[in-house]
Enzyme design. Structure first.
Site, short mmCIF file in Angstrom:
data_model
loop_
_atom_site.label_atom_id
_atom_site.label_comp_id
_atom_site.label_asym_id
_atom_site.label_seq_id
_atom_site.Cartn_x
_atom_site.Cartn_y
_atom_site.Cartn_z
N SER A 1 0.93 -1.03 -0.10
CA SER A 1 0.46 -0.11 0.23
C SER A 1 0.91 1.23 -0.19
O SER A 1 1.80 1.48 0.61
CB SER A 1 -0.69 -0.02 0.99
OG SER A 1 -1.05 1.13 2.01
N GLU B 1 0.49 3.49 2.03
CA GLU B 1 0.02 4.38 3.09
C GLU B 1 1.82 3.41 3.64
O GLU B 1 1.80 4.88 5.05
CB GLU B 1 -0.31 3.15 4.23
CG GLU B 1 -2.13 4.08 3.89
CD GLU B 1 -2.29 5.48 4.03
OE1 GLU B 1 -2.19 6.00 5.04
OE2 GLU B 1 -3.64 6.01 2.97
N TYR C 1 -0.69 0.70 10.19
CA TYR C 1 -1.53 -0.77 9.03
C TYR C 1 -0.71 -0.27 8.22
O TYR C 1 -0.21 -1.06 8.03
CB TYR C 1 -3.16 0.39 8.74
CG TYR C 1 -3.15 0.50 7.02
CD1 TYR C 1 -3.75 -1.23 6.57
CD2 TYR C 1 -2.56 0.72 5.85
CE1 TYR C 1 -3.71 -1.64 5.75
CE2 TYR C 1 -3.11 0.11 4.74
CZ TYR C 1 -4.03 -0.45 4.04
OH TYR C 1 -4.45 -0.88 2.92
P1 NAP Z 1 -11.39 -4.33 1.77
O1 NAP Z 1 -12.54 -4.19 1.54
O2 NAP Z 1 -11.26 -3.89 3.27
O3 NAP Z 1 -11.40 -5.97 2.36
C1 NAP Z 1 -10.41 -6.95 3.23
C2 NAP Z 1 -10.58 -8.00 2.70
O4 NAP Z 1 -9.73 -8.80 4.05
C3 NAP Z 1 -11.81 -8.69 3.05
O5 NAP Z 1 -12.32 -10.00 2.56
C4 NAP Z 1 -11.44 -9.19 4.86
O6 NAP Z 1 -12.77 -9.91 5.22
C5 NAP Z 1 -10.53 -10.05 4.44
N1 NAP Z 1 -10.40 -10.47 5.96
C6 NAP Z 1 -9.72 -8.81 6.72
N2 NAP Z 1 -9.52 -9.90 8.53
C7 NAP Z 1 -8.95 -11.34 7.24
C8 NAP Z 1 -8.39 -12.55 8.31
N3 NAP Z 1 -7.77 -12.57 9.41
N4 NAP Z 1 -8.21 -13.69 7.37
C9 NAP Z 1 -9.09 -13.74 5.78
N5 NAP Z 1 -9.59 -12.59 5.45
C10 NAP Z 1 -9.28 -12.07 6.15
O7 NAP Z 1 -10.20 -4.21 1.39
P2 NAP Z 1 -10.12 -4.01 0.03
O8 NAP Z 1 -10.25 -2.22 -0.63
O9 NAP Z 1 -10.51 -5.09 -1.32
O10 NAP Z 1 -7.70 -4.44 -0.44
C11 NAP Z 1 -7.99 -4.90 -0.74
C12 NAP Z 1 -6.16 -5.17 0.23
O11 NAP Z 1 -5.48 -3.84 -0.69
C13 NAP Z 1 -6.18 -4.74 1.00
O12 NAP Z 1 -5.00 -5.68 1.71
C14 NAP Z 1 -6.12 -3.75 1.47
O13 NAP Z 1 -5.21 -3.51 2.90
C15 NAP Z 1 -4.92 -3.55 0.47
N6 NAP Z 1 -5.05 -1.64 -0.57
C16 NAP Z 1 -6.11 -1.74 -0.39
C17 NAP Z 1 -5.88 -0.02 -1.44
C18 NAP Z 1 -7.07 0.44 -1.56
O14 NAP Z 1 -7.43 1.84 -1.80
N7 NAP Z 1 -8.23 -0.07 -1.34
C19 NAP Z 1 -4.96 0.04 -1.51
C20 NAP Z 1 -3.92 0.18 -1.17
C21 NAP Z 1 -3.81 -1.44 -0.48
P3 NAP Z 1 -14.69 -9.72 5.75
O15 NAP Z 1 -15.32 -9.62 4.68
O16 NAP Z 1 -14.47 -10.95 7.01
O17 NAP Z 1 -13.84 -9.05 7.63
#
Ligand code: NAP
Length: 334
Positions: free
Chosen positions: A128, A130, A156
Site C-alpha cells: 500500500s 500508506e 496499518y
Molecule cells: P477491504 O474491502 O477492506 O477487504 C479486506 C478483506 O480482508 C475482506 O474480505 C476481509 O474479510 C478480509 N479479511 C480481514 N481479516 C481477515 C482474516 N483474518 N483472514 C482472512 N481474510 C480477512 O480491502 P480492499 O479495498 O479490497 O483492499 C484489498 C487489499 O489491498 C487489502 O489488503 C488492502 O489493505 C490493500 N490495499 C487497498 C487499497 C485501496 O485503496 N483499496 C490500496 C492499497 C492497498 P471479512 O469480510 O471477513 O472481513
C-alpha cells in the site's frame, strides 16, 4: 489447455469483487475465494454477486487452514488481498492489525512452502501507498515510485511494510515468484462504507433523496492519489504474468483533496456550496495524518503496459450515481 486457477484472500472485499470478476469473465480462470469466520455475514452476498467463486473457509491467522486451502486447490496464482485495511481502525486495533495484515502474510507464504508448491505458485501481495506515509522529506516531486523511502504513519502502514519486505525476502530466499503491488488508493461502487470516498458518495445520494441532512467528517485537506479499483485489479494480474517477479507502483499520478471529492460529488446532485452539509467530527481525525499521497506509475506503464482508464471526475460520478440507484431501491423510492 486446462483453465488457470486463482485463490484469492479477501474475496468479500472491494478488490476481491473486481479481481474475481476480471479473472473469471475476462481471463477464463477458475476462481477460489477464502472466507473467514463462523457464519460470515458476507457469505450470502458473495454467493449472490459472485456465484462462480468457490468459497473455502480459512483465516489468515490460522496457518493450518491456509495450508489446507492451498493444498486442496493447488492454484497457479494466489492473490493476498485479505487484511485489516482501514487506517483509522488500525489505530484502535493495532495488535489485530499486526496479526492479520503483517503476520497473515508470513502465515500464507509459509503455508505455500509447507505444501511444497512454492515453485509452482505465483504470489501477489497487496502492498500500500500508506507505507510511504506522505511526509515531505521523502516525497519525490513526480510522486512515490518503487525506489522511494518508506515512512509509514499508522499501524496499518507499518503492518503492510512487514508484508512487503517478507514477500521480497521470500522471493530472494526461496526463488519464489512473489511480487508486491504498491497500490495507491482505489475506490469504486464496491468500496467499504467506512472509507471516506464511499461515505461521501452514499451520504450525497441520501441527501439528494431527502434521507439524510449532514455528513460527519474529519479533516478535509488530506490529498490522495485516487483511481478506480476495476483498473487496478488488471495491474495485479499483469504483475503475475511477467518473465521475472518484481514490485510495481500503481497510481494515477494525480492528487486530489477530500474537498475536491466533495466538490464533484455534490455537483453530481446539483449543489455548489456543500459546506452547510458538513459537520466536523474529531472522532474521524487520526493521531498521525498522511498529508499528501501521489504515486508515479511510470514503471508499471512501461513494463506492464498498464494504464488507468477511469479519471477522477468519472470515478466520483460513477460512485454517486451507483449510490443514488442503490439508496432509491433500498428505500423504495421510484
Ligand atoms: P477491504 O474491502 O477492506 O477487504 C479486506 C478483506 O480482508 C475482506 O474480505 C476481509 O474479510 C478480509 N479479511 C480481514 N481479516 C481477515 C482474516 N483474518 N483472514 C482472512 N481474510 C480477512 O480491502 P480492499 O479495498 O479490497 O483492499 C484489498 C487489499 O489491498 C487489502 O489488503 C488492502 O489493505 C490493500 N490495499 C487497498 C487499497 C485501496 O485503496 N483499496 C490500496 C492499497 C492497498 P471479512 O469480510 O471477513 O472481513
Amino acid at each position: 489447455m486446462s483453465k488457470k486457477t486463482a485463490l484469492i484472500t479477501g474475496i468479500t472485499g472491494q478488490d476481491g469483487y473486481h479481481l474475481s470478476k476480471f479473472l473469471y469473465e475476462e481471463k477464463g480462470y477458475e476462481v477460489f475465494g477464502i472466507i473467514r469466520g463462523q457464519n460470515n455475514p458476507r457469505y450470502e452476498q458473495v454467493k449472490k454477486e459472485l456465484p462462480f467463486v468457490k468459497l473455502i473457509e480459512a483465516d489468515l491467522m490460522d496457518v493450518s487452514s491456509l495450508y489446507h486451502a492451498i493444498y486442496s486447490v493447488s492454484p497457479d496464482e494466489i492473490y493476498n488481498l485479505g487484511a485489516i485495511s482501514f487506517v483509522e481502525y488500525s489505530f484502535k486495533n493495532p495488535i489485530l492489525t499486526a496479526d492479520v495484515t503483517a503476520k497473515g502474510v508470513i502465515n500464507l507464504l509459509e503455508a505455500i512452502r509447507i505444501t511444497g508448491f512454492e515453485k509452482k505458485i505465483r504470489y501477489y501481495q497487496a502492498s500500500s501507498s500508506e507505507m510511504f506515509g506522505g511526509t515531505s522529506y521523502n516525497r519525490p516531486e513526480k510522486g512515490y515510485n518503487e525506489e522511494s523511502l518508506f515512512h509509514p504513519r499508522s499501524p496499518y502502514g507499518v503492518a503492510k511494510l512487514y508484508g512487503h519486505w517478507i514477500t521480497k525476502n521470500y522471493r530472494e530466499s526461496y526463488d519464489m515468484y512473489a511480487v508486491s503491488g504498491i497500490l495507491f488508493n482505489h475506490e469504486g461502487e464496491h468500496r467499504g462504507e467506512e472509507f471516506v470516498t464511499r461515505k461521501i458518495s452514499k451520504a450525497v445520494a441520501r441527501i439528494s433523496l431527502g434521507l439524510q441532512e449532514k455528513i460527519e467528517l474529519g479533516d478535509l485537506w488530506p490529498k490522495r492519489d485516487w483511481g478506480y479499483a476495476g483498473d487496478y485489479v488488471k495491474g495485479m494480474w499483469l504483475m503475475l504474468q511477467q518473465d521475472k517477479a518484481d514490485d510495481y507502483v500503481l497510481a494515477t499520478g494525480e492528487t486530489h483533496s477530500i474537498e475536491d471529492f466533495l466538490d464533484l460529488a455534490f455537483a453530481e446532485i446539483g449543489i455548489k456550496d456543500w459546506k452547510p452539509y458538513i459537520v466536523r467530527n474529531e472522532a474521524f481525525t487520526r493521531p498521525a495524518e498522511v498529508d499528501l499521497l501521489l504515486g508515479d506509475p511510470a514503471k508499471a506503464e512501461r513494463e506492464l503496459g498498464w494504464k488507468r482508464e477511469v479519471n477522477f471526475s468519472d470515478l466520483v460520478s460513477l460512485m454517486v450515481q451507483h449510490d443514488l440507484k442503490e439508496q432509491s431501491k433500498l428505500n423504495g423510492i421510484e
